[in-house]
Motif scaffolding. Structure first.
Motif, PDB file in Angstrom:
ATOM      1  N   GLU A 127       0.238   5.019  -3.600  1.00  0.00           N
ATOM      2  CA  GLU A 127       0.798   4.594  -4.879  1.00  0.00           C
ATOM      3  C   GLU A 127      -0.560   4.324  -5.479  1.00  0.00           C
ATOM      4  O   GLU A 127      -1.599   3.956  -5.228  1.00  0.00           O
ATOM      5  N   LYS A 128      -0.233   4.517  -6.889  1.00  0.00           N
ATOM      6  CA  LYS A 128      -1.508   4.441  -8.049  1.00  0.00           C
ATOM      7  C   LYS A 128      -1.907   3.215  -8.315  1.00  0.00           C
ATOM      8  O   LYS A 128      -1.605   2.465  -9.281  1.00  0.00           O
ATOM      9  N   LYS A 129      -2.696   2.560  -7.137  1.00  0.00           N
ATOM     10  CA  LYS A 129      -3.158   0.993  -7.616  1.00  0.00           C
ATOM     11  C   LYS A 129      -4.566   0.935  -6.778  1.00  0.00           C
ATOM     12  O   LYS A 129      -4.961   1.803  -6.027  1.00  0.00           O
ATOM     13  N   TYR A 130      -5.281  -0.021  -7.027  1.00  0.00           N
ATOM     14  CA  TYR A 130      -6.421  -0.072  -6.849  1.00  0.00           C
ATOM     15  C   TYR A 130      -6.842  -0.272  -5.243  1.00  0.00           C
ATOM     16  O   TYR A 130      -7.536   0.326  -4.633  1.00  0.00           O
ATOM     17  N   GLU A 131      -5.995  -1.407  -4.809  1.00  0.00           N
ATOM     18  CA  GLU A 131      -6.122  -1.685  -3.500  1.00  0.00           C
ATOM     19  C   GLU A 131      -5.210  -0.752  -2.523  1.00  0.00           C
ATOM     20  O   GLU A 131      -4.183  -0.380  -2.916  1.00  0.00           O
TER      21      GLU A 131
END
Length: 278
Positions: A127-131
């Motif tokens: 998923e395109k997220k930092y974490e």
């Protein structure tokens, strides 16, 4: 009495005559070129007219509105725009034309060229997220490299071997970028349209004093035990600023997120100095 004619006078300007003829002929030529039962491309029609009619540059303004209108013509339920698909590779196999995946065509198994529209998160199915979950990259990275190993593509054409080498380089760069907190933060900011200058000087005196003391401690450390202790402290600082970045980024406080990245840069470099001494 004076009789005033309301009929417009015929223009003697040859440019205007040609322009009016051009605009009037668009719909006729369009119907002849693209019957209602076939796909249409109004921009191609206008381009054809323009190339066949040698108009001076100053006449372009007279039919610019007609061209703008044609850009919005609906054909078979789609709105055609000159900007659609710009910079993106058509998602079809170069060999057989079927829909292709990032690496292989499912139909003919041909190796595909690198698709620049696929970002690093998509490569690893994230998923395109930092974490990201710890360990979520390593296994998938190894799977990718197994598929791209030279021994597995040696019987392919030179073209496909070159594609495999390019893909392998991109997968490696993607893994390297997403593994570290700093580079991952900069990359996800880039995907949001924000380029961060990590070299920008920080003027916070408290932070600068802390960094100077940290570097002195690294320089004076005389053993791996002392260096490991310093490294743990630096990693904790990186984690704190990483958490601050997540909060700022998710709240779309991008100026604050940039400051977090700049501070992470200092601690990341301190880690690199420690690794060199270990």
């Amino acid at each position: 009495y004076t009789t005033i004619s309301l009929e417009p006078k015929a223009s003697s300007d040859p440019v205007m005559k040609k322009t009016k003829t051009l605009v009037a002929s668009i719909s006729t030529l369009y119907r002849r070129t693209y019957p209602s039962t076939s796909p249409c491309n109004p921009l191609a029609t206008i381009a054809s007219i323009r190339s066949q009619t040698q108009l001076p540059r100053e006449s372009l303004q007279h039919y610019s509105s007609a061209e703008a209108l044609a850009r919005r013509l609906r054909c078979s339920g789609r709105v055609f725009s000159s900007d659609s698909g710009a910079g993106k590779r058509v998602s079809g196999c170069w060999n057989c034309g079927e829909k292709a995946a990032f690496l292989f065509c499912e139909s003919c198994r041909s190796i595909q060229p690198v698709d620049d529209s696929v970002d690093y998160f998509q490569i690893f199915g994230l998923e395109k997220k930092y974490e990201i979950e710890p360990g979520s990259l390593e296994g998938k990275y190894k799977d990718w490299q197994k598929k791209l190993h030279p021994d597995l593509v040696h019987n392919k054409s030179q073209k496909e071997r070159d594609y495999a080498a390019e893909q392998s380089a991109k997968v490696t760069e993607a893994c390297r970028t997403l593994t570290k907190r700093l580079s991952r933060a900069m990359y996800i900011m880039k995907l949001s349209g924000i380029n961060v200058n990590e070299e920008e000087t920080i003027t916070d005196p408290t932070l600068l004093m802390e960094i100077m003391e940290l570097r002195e401690a690294i320089s004076e450390a005389d053993g791996s035990e002392a260096l490991n202790q310093i490294q743990s402290q630096v990693q904790e600082k990186l984690k704190q600023w990483s958490d601050s970045f997540v909060e700022a980024f998710e709240s779309q406080r991008f100026d604050e997120a940039v400051k977090c990245i700049q501070r992470m840069t200092y601690y990341e470099r301190a880690c690199e100095e420690i690794v060199k001494k270990l």
